[in-house]
Design a protein around this motif. Sequence first.
Motif, PDB file in Angstrom:
ATOM      1  N   ARG A  19       0.847  -1.210   0.000  1.00 20.68           N
ATOM      2  CA  ARG A  19       0.000   0.000   0.000  1.00 20.68           C
ATOM      3  C   ARG A  19       0.881   1.259   0.000  1.00 20.68           C
ATOM      4  O   ARG A  19       0.570   2.241  -0.666  1.00 20.68           O
ATOM      5  CB  ARG A  19      -0.925   0.018   1.213  1.00 20.68           C
ATOM      6  CG  ARG A  19      -2.001  -1.055   1.199  1.00 20.68           C
ATOM      7  CD  ARG A  19      -3.097  -0.755   0.220  1.00 20.68           C
ATOM      8  NE  ARG A  19      -4.062  -1.854   0.139  1.00 20.68           N
ATOM      9  CZ  ARG A  19      -4.877  -2.049  -0.871  1.00 20.68           C
ATOM     10  NH1 ARG A  19      -4.868  -1.207  -1.902  1.00 20.68           N
ATOM     11  NH2 ARG A  19      -5.711  -3.052  -0.885  1.00 20.68           N
ATOM     12  N   GLU A  20       1.964   1.219   0.772  1.00 21.95           N
ATOM     13  CA  GLU A  20       2.902   2.341   0.777  1.00 21.95           C
ATOM     14  C   GLU A  20       3.527   2.522  -0.607  1.00 21.95           C
ATOM     15  O   GLU A  20       3.692   3.650  -1.084  1.00 21.95           O
ATOM     16  CB  GLU A  20       3.998   2.107   1.821  1.00 21.95           C
ATOM     17  CG  GLU A  20       3.511   2.153   3.251  1.00 21.95           C
ATOM     18  CD  GLU A  20       4.557   1.673   4.245  1.00 21.95           C
ATOM     19  OE1 GLU A  20       5.725   1.426   3.839  1.00 21.95           O
ATOM     20  OE2 GLU A  20       4.217   1.540   5.444  1.00 21.95           O
ATOM     21  N   GLY A  25       3.428   5.325  -6.259  1.00 23.40           N
ATOM     22  CA  GLY A  25       3.282   5.072  -7.687  1.00 23.40           C
ATOM     23  C   GLY A  25       4.127   3.919  -8.196  1.00 23.40           C
ATOM     24  O   GLY A  25       4.305   3.760  -9.401  1.00 23.40           O
ATOM     25  N   ARG A  26       4.625   3.083  -7.297  1.00 23.34           N
ATOM     26  CA  ARG A  26       5.508   1.978  -7.696  1.00 23.34           C
ATOM     27  C   ARG A  26       4.763   0.664  -7.932  1.00 23.34           C
ATOM     28  O   ARG A  26       5.278  -0.234  -8.573  1.00 23.34           O
ATOM     29  CB  ARG A  26       6.574   1.763  -6.626  1.00 23.34           C
ATOM     30  CG  ARG A  26       7.512   2.949  -6.440  1.00 23.34           C
ATOM     31  CD  ARG A  26       8.431   2.723  -5.253  1.00 23.34           C
ATOM     32  NE  ARG A  26       9.355   3.821  -5.075  1.00 23.34           N
ATOM     33  CZ  ARG A  26      10.119   3.971  -4.009  1.00 23.34           C
ATOM     34  NH1 ARG A  26      10.064   3.086  -3.019  1.00 23.34           N
ATOM     35  NH2 ARG A  26      10.945   5.000  -3.916  1.00 23.34           N
ATOM     36  N   MET A  27       3.571   0.535  -7.377  1.00 20.70           N
ATOM     37  CA  MET A  27       2.772  -0.687  -7.522  1.00 20.70           C
ATOM     38  C   MET A  27       1.307  -0.304  -7.632  1.00 20.70           C
ATOM     39  O   MET A  27       0.925   0.819  -7.276  1.00 20.70           O
ATOM     40  CB  MET A  27       2.941  -1.612  -6.298  1.00 20.70           C
ATOM     41  CG  MET A  27       4.315  -2.154  -6.062  1.00 20.70           C
ATOM     42  SD  MET A  27       4.360  -3.269  -4.613  1.00 20.70           S
ATOM     43  CE  MET A  27       3.941  -4.840  -5.374  1.00 20.70           C
ATOM     44  N   HIS A  28       0.511  -1.265  -8.104  1.00 20.44           N
ATOM     45  CA  HIS A  28      -0.941  -1.094  -8.027  1.00 20.44           C
ATOM     46  C   HIS A  28      -1.599  -2.468  -7.941  1.00 20.44           C
ATOM     47  O   HIS A  28      -1.072  -3.442  -8.482  1.00 20.44           O
ATOM     48  CB  HIS A  28      -1.483  -0.282  -9.213  1.00 20.44           C
ATOM     49  CG  HIS A  28      -1.468  -1.000 -10.516  1.00 20.44           C
ATOM     50  ND1 HIS A  28      -0.417  -0.927 -11.402  1.00 20.44           N
ATOM     51  CD2 HIS A  28      -2.383  -1.823 -11.088  1.00 20.44           C
ATOM     52  CE1 HIS A  28      -0.687  -1.661 -12.466  1.00 20.44           C
ATOM     53  NE2 HIS A  28      -1.872  -2.220 -12.298  1.00 20.44           N
ATOM     54  N   PRO A  29      -2.752  -2.545  -7.243  1.00 18.37           N
ATOM     55  CA  PRO A  29      -3.451  -3.822  -7.130  1.00 18.37           C
ATOM     56  C   PRO A  29      -4.359  -4.044  -8.337  1.00 18.37           C
ATOM     57  O   PRO A  29      -4.849  -3.098  -8.951  1.00 18.37           O
ATOM     58  CB  PRO A  29      -4.275  -3.640  -5.851  1.00 18.37           C
ATOM     59  CG  PRO A  29      -4.537  -2.163  -5.786  1.00 18.37           C
ATOM     60  CD  PRO A  29      -3.349  -1.492  -6.428  1.00 18.37           C
ATOM     61  N   ALA A 111      16.488   2.199  -1.599  1.00 22.96           N
ATOM     62  CA  ALA A 111      15.473   1.633  -2.505  1.00 22.96           C
ATOM     63  C   ALA A 111      15.903   1.719  -3.967  1.00 22.96           C
ATOM     64  O   ALA A 111      15.107   2.038  -4.840  1.00 22.96           O
ATOM     65  CB  ALA A 111      14.126   2.316  -2.296  1.00 22.96           C
ATOM     66  N   ALA A 112      17.180   1.423  -4.217  1.00 22.26           N
ATOM     67  CA  ALA A 112      17.727   1.567  -5.574  1.00 22.26           C
ATOM     68  C   ALA A 112      16.941   0.764  -6.614  1.00 22.26           C
ATOM     69  O   ALA A 112      16.679   1.255  -7.712  1.00 22.26           O
ATOM     70  CB  ALA A 112      19.194   1.147  -5.594  1.00 22.26           C
ATOM     71  N   HIS A 113      16.579  -0.468  -6.275  1.00 27.89           N
ATOM     72  CA  HIS A 113      15.824  -1.297  -7.230  1.00 27.89           C
ATOM     73  C   HIS A 113      14.498  -0.637  -7.605  1.00 27.89           C
ATOM     74  O   HIS A 113      14.023  -0.762  -8.725  1.00 27.89           O
ATOM     75  CB  HIS A 113      15.544  -2.681  -6.638  1.00 27.89           C
ATOM     76  CG  HIS A 113      16.747  -3.563  -6.550  1.00 27.89           C
ATOM     77  ND1 HIS A 113      17.745  -3.357  -5.644  1.00 27.89           N
ATOM     78  CD2 HIS A 113      17.097  -4.650  -7.279  1.00 27.89           C
ATOM     79  CE1 HIS A 113      18.670  -4.288  -5.806  1.00 27.89           C
ATOM     80  NE2 HIS A 113      18.301  -5.085  -6.784  1.00 27.89           N
ATOM     81  N   ARG A 114      13.919   0.081  -6.634  1.00 26.50           N
ATOM     82  CA  ARG A 114      12.601   0.668  -6.832  1.00 26.50           C
ATOM     83  C   ARG A 114      12.659   1.992  -7.593  1.00 26.50           C
ATOM     84  O   ARG A 114      11.633   2.597  -7.853  1.00 26.50           O
ATOM     85  CB  ARG A 114      11.909   0.885  -5.482  1.00 26.50           C
ATOM     86  CG  ARG A 114      11.859  -0.342  -4.591  1.00 26.50           C
ATOM     87  CD  ARG A 114      11.116  -1.490  -5.219  1.00 26.50           C
ATOM     88  NE  ARG A 114       9.680  -1.328  -5.105  1.00 26.50           N
ATOM     89  CZ  ARG A 114       8.797  -1.998  -5.837  1.00 26.50           C
ATOM     90  NH1 ARG A 114       9.197  -2.845  -6.764  1.00 26.50           N
ATOM     91  NH2 ARG A 114       7.509  -1.810  -5.672  1.00 26.50           N
ATOM     92  N   LEU A 115      13.842   2.443  -7.936  1.00 32.07           N
ATOM     93  CA  LEU A 115      13.992   3.689  -8.691  1.00 32.07           C
ATOM     94  C   LEU A 115      14.128   3.444 -10.195  1.00 32.07           C
ATOM     95  O   LEU A 115      14.196   4.388 -10.968  1.00 32.07           O
ATOM     96  CB  LEU A 115      15.212   4.466  -8.183  1.00 32.07           C
ATOM     97  CG  LEU A 115      15.183   4.856  -6.697  1.00 32.07           C
ATOM     98  CD1 LEU A 115      16.480   5.543  -6.309  1.00 32.07           C
ATOM     99  CD2 LEU A 115      13.992   5.759  -6.402  1.00 32.07           C
TER     100      LEU A 115
END
Length: 201
Positions: A19-20, A25-29, A111-115
């Motif tokens: 949810r965070e 804007g990195r994930m969505h359900p 959070a390098a992977h998430r960038l």
Amino acid sequence: PIYYPSAQISAKELEQKFREEEDLGRMHPSKMGVLREEFGDRLRIASMAAIQKPDGSVRPLHDATHSVMVNHAIQYQDKIECPGPAEIAAIVREATETKEAPFCVSADIRAAHRLVKIRRSDWGYMCCKADSNSDTIWVNRVGTFGVSSAPYWWSKLAGLIGRFVGYLFHQRWMMHMIYVDDLHGVFAGESKFLFLWVWLV
């Protein structure tokens, strides 16, 4: 997919973490039917594991290798060279030979992977569930820990920046290593702290 016990035990924490990530804007359900319509046979629902952090939160581990075989299908056009024990030993030896008191610093990109942004057509390869009993599927829009292409692109970027910094220092004594998103620098001499700031900038 095979669900790891650590993920099932931490399902509530994983859901909170996702949810965070959605807020960033990195994930969505989504749901299976919607995703199958968009991605077809390119849809992969990966197994999840979770590492408990000291602060009580969890670090999601996306298994893009087993079952879904996403990592097996990634083909690199060139080779990645990463520093290891031999390079660390060389830096220690070189720093000792200066007869100076070296100053060392280590940094990590959060959070390098998430960038790493991923094109929409590849989102289907990075889906997962927070809870194996839920019908909600979470879609990663950015790179995730466990998919091997994220460290590849970070290494390419770090290599470009690292060589540029090395060029700027020219003959001045400085050594640095970059392992994906982990940075390590060693500085010696009377200007070592100035060199440190230049390196960071």
